[in-house]
Design an enzyme around this catalytic site. Structure first.
Site, mmCIF file in Angstrom:
data_model
loop_
_atom_site.group_PDB
_atom_site.id
_atom_site.type_symbol
_atom_site.label_atom_id
_atom_site.label_comp_id
_atom_site.label_asym_id
_atom_site.label_seq_id
_atom_site.Cartn_x
_atom_site.Cartn_y
_atom_site.Cartn_z
ATOM 1 N N CYS A 116 -1.190 -0.028 2.555
ATOM 2 C CA CYS A 116 -0.050 0.308 3.418
ATOM 3 C C CYS A 116 -0.476 0.976 4.720
ATOM 4 O O CYS A 116 0.318 1.054 5.657
ATOM 5 C CB CYS A 116 0.933 1.191 2.672
ATOM 6 S SG CYS A 116 1.593 0.364 1.222
ATOM 7 N N HIS A 256 5.614 4.690 7.605
ATOM 8 C CA HIS A 256 5.525 3.637 6.598
ATOM 9 C C HIS A 256 6.792 3.666 5.753
ATOM 10 O O HIS A 256 7.287 4.733 5.400
ATOM 11 C CB HIS A 256 4.283 3.873 5.732
ATOM 12 C CG HIS A 256 4.189 2.916 4.583
ATOM 13 N ND1 HIS A 256 4.318 1.551 4.755
ATOM 14 C CD2 HIS A 256 4.002 3.126 3.260
ATOM 15 C CE1 HIS A 256 4.206 0.970 3.575
ATOM 16 N NE2 HIS A 256 4.019 1.891 2.651
ATOM 17 N N ASN A 286 9.426 -2.219 1.197
ATOM 18 C CA ASN A 286 8.051 -1.879 1.555
ATOM 19 C C ASN A 286 7.254 -3.180 1.718
ATOM 20 O O ASN A 286 6.944 -3.845 0.732
ATOM 21 C CB ASN A 286 7.459 -1.006 0.444
ATOM 22 C CG ASN A 286 6.028 -0.583 0.738
ATOM 23 O OD1 ASN A 286 5.396 -1.082 1.664
ATOM 24 N ND2 ASN A 286 5.522 0.340 -0.058
HETATM 25 O O1 UT7 Z 1 3.488 2.109 -0.223
HETATM 26 C C1 UT7 Z 1 2.438 2.530 -1.013
HETATM 27 C C2 UT7 Z 1 2.625 3.913 -1.444
HETATM 28 N N1 UT7 Z 1 3.652 3.951 -2.444
HETATM 29 C C3 UT7 Z 1 4.533 4.914 -2.419
HETATM 30 O O2 UT7 Z 1 4.537 5.740 -1.543
HETATM 31 C C4 UT7 Z 1 5.500 4.990 -3.573
HETATM 32 C C5 UT7 Z 1 5.560 6.388 -4.105
HETATM 33 N N2 UT7 Z 1 6.406 6.531 -5.290
HETATM 34 C C6 UT7 Z 1 7.744 6.379 -5.248
HETATM 35 O O3 UT7 Z 1 8.312 6.032 -4.239
HETATM 36 C C7 UT7 Z 1 8.536 6.732 -6.488
HETATM 37 O O4 UT7 Z 1 7.699 7.435 -7.370
HETATM 38 C C8 UT7 Z 1 9.132 5.503 -7.202
HETATM 39 C C9 UT7 Z 1 10.235 4.907 -6.354
HETATM 40 C C10 UT7 Z 1 8.059 4.469 -7.451
HETATM 41 C C11 UT7 Z 1 9.755 5.932 -8.522
HETATM 42 O O5 UT7 Z 1 10.714 6.962 -8.322
HETATM 43 P P1 UT7 Z 1 10.663 8.294 -9.162
HETATM 44 O O6 UT7 Z 1 11.814 9.115 -8.746
HETATM 45 O O7 UT7 Z 1 9.299 8.890 -9.008
HETATM 46 O O8 UT7 Z 1 10.934 7.767 -10.614
HETATM 47 P P2 UT7 Z 1 10.030 7.911 -11.894
HETATM 48 O O9 UT7 Z 1 8.914 6.938 -11.870
HETATM 49 O O10 UT7 Z 1 9.691 9.350 -12.131
HETATM 50 O O11 UT7 Z 1 11.055 7.503 -13.002
HETATM 51 C C12 UT7 Z 1 12.218 8.315 -13.308
HETATM 52 C C13 UT7 Z 1 13.057 7.590 -14.322
HETATM 53 C C14 UT7 Z 1 12.265 7.105 -15.543
HETATM 54 O O12 UT7 Z 1 13.097 7.187 -16.672
HETATM 55 P P3 UT7 Z 1 12.928 8.407 -17.710
HETATM 56 O O13 UT7 Z 1 11.511 8.322 -18.181
HETATM 57 O O14 UT7 Z 1 13.213 9.644 -16.932
HETATM 58 O O15 UT7 Z 1 13.949 8.093 -18.765
HETATM 59 C C15 UT7 Z 1 11.985 5.665 -15.221
HETATM 60 O O16 UT7 Z 1 11.805 4.879 -16.391
HETATM 61 O O17 UT7 Z 1 13.601 6.408 -13.727
HETATM 62 C C16 UT7 Z 1 13.254 5.277 -14.523
HETATM 63 N N3 UT7 Z 1 13.076 4.126 -13.634
HETATM 64 C C17 UT7 Z 1 14.091 3.326 -13.280
HETATM 65 N N4 UT7 Z 1 15.387 3.332 -13.608
HETATM 66 C C18 UT7 Z 1 16.170 2.380 -13.072
HETATM 67 C C19 UT7 Z 1 11.948 3.708 -13.022
HETATM 68 N N5 UT7 Z 1 12.199 2.626 -12.285
HETATM 69 C C20 UT7 Z 1 13.535 2.376 -12.422
HETATM 70 C C21 UT7 Z 1 14.402 1.397 -11.908
HETATM 71 N N6 UT7 Z 1 15.691 1.438 -12.245
HETATM 72 N N7 UT7 Z 1 13.968 0.442 -11.057
#
Ligand code: UT7
Length: 337
Positions: A116, A256, A286
């Protein structure tokens, strides 16, 4: 005569027609428009359809758009650098293929892989060829067909990414416009948190690698999120301070487009109002190496000669960086389409 800087003289882009919205994604995996909008900030993303069409197809069309807008002859281009992590193939480089398709027969060309942050790495590298006087016209492309490496049964990654290409033309400037400063970083210990495991020399493609889904992006979202927030903000603030820029001096942060919450955090640390952030993550998601030039393309008509821009990115590698650009022309809405 002043010092030679590399100045952006035009921006071109290509977006595939197919729009993948959150409703369609919700039918593919267990997710919702509400979750994606509140946690990431994406409504739609573009997907390149069509057998045999890879990143070079989008890069070719972005460059054709750029050359048409700027009126530059493809034979006058000296160098083409394409930032991508989804090249058409391992070799030849996608930049090379784009040169052939567009007729840039005199240019030398190569790809840069910095995920990225790829566009910033490529832009900084390209500017050196201008600053030293060895090149007069350089094209820098950011292009990724992320849909080719995303598992559309993995809700952790499939809502995030989209496909696009955008390109800028660099020329020498002696009036103080262009790329003024740049700070880039890499930390390979971050590789374990964001990677595509197989298909390279460590794990060449086999039935097993395919069965294990090792040809898709793996991301430990939480770890990447934390690293992105702190590093992108730190490097952007460093570049601001080193160049004696206050938030009032900055026209736009060009961040980004990975997550709206990361963009907000970076703007806050810089003391910038959200109205000074280029944001199109809602429309395009993204697009990895394409996000920054795609923002410039999207906001081009609002830019004026002399505007101070800070470009900032964080991505796989880990890689991150920020660049200070003094914009060199008034945007013209009539040239876009
Ligand atoms: O461009 C390259 C660099 N990349 C980035 O900068 C991305 C950085 N990371 C992020 O933007 C975020 O971490 C994500 C968008 C990838 C994820 O968001 P988050 O708020 O960190 O969610 P999480 O992974 O902590 O998941 C929270 C909850 C989980 O459920 P439980 O375990 O709390 O029951 C996940 O299973 O959300 C759940 N979850 C979803 N729910 C509905 C994860 N993905 C989804 C989804 N829809 N698509």
């Amino acid at each position: 005569m002043g010092k030679i800087t590399a100045s952006i003289k035009g921006v071109g882009a290509y977006l595939p027609d197919y729009v993948l919205d959150n409703e369609e994604l919700s039918r593919m995996v267990d997710t919702s428009d509400e979750w994606i909008m509140s946690r990431i900030g994406i409504k739609t993303r573009r997907i390149l359809k069509g057998e045999g069409l890879g990143t070079s197809f989008m890069g070719e069309n972005a460059v054709k758009d750029l050359l048409k807008k700027t009126g530059v002859d493809p034979m006058d281009i000296d160098l083409v650098i394409c930032a991508t992590v989804t090249p058409d193939m391992f070799f030849p480089s996608t930049a090379n293929i784009i040169c052939d398709k567009v007729g840039m027969k005199k240019a030398f060309a190569y790809d840069i892989s910095a995920a990225c942050s790829g566009f910033l790495f490529a832009l900084t590298t390209a500017s050196k060829f201008i600053e030293t006087g060895s090149c007069k016209k350089v094209i820098v492309i950011g292009a990724d067909k992320m849909s080719s490496i995303i598992d559309y049964s993995d809700r952790n990654t499939c809502p995030i990414f989209g496909d696009a290409a955008a390109a800028v033309l660099l020329e020498p400037d002696t009036d103080g416009f262009g790329l003024i400063d740049s700070e880039l970083h890499s930390d390979g210990s971050g590789a374990q948190h964001l990677y595509l495991k197989a298909g390279g020399s460590a794990f060449p493609s086999t039935e097993e690698t395919v069965a294990n889904k090792w040809h898709y992006v793996f991301q430990d979202g939480k770890v990447v999120f934390k690293a992105a927030v702190s590093n992108m903000a730190d490097v952007a603030v460093n570049v601001m301070e080193r160049n004696n820029l206050t938030s009032d001096d900055i026209k736009y942060l060009v961040p980004h487009q990975a997550n709206l919450r990361i963009i907000d955090a970076t703007a806050n640390r810089m003391g910038l109002d959200k109205s000074k952030c280029m944001i199109n993550i809602d429309k395009f998601g993204n697009t990895t190496a394409a996000t920054l030039p795609l923002c410039l393309w999207d906001y081009e008509s609002r830019l004026k000669k002399g505007d101070n821009l800070i470009l900032a990115a964080f991505g796989g590698g880990f890689t991150w960086g920020a660049t200070y650009i003094k914009w060199s022309y008034d945007g013209d809405v009539s040239t876009k389409e």
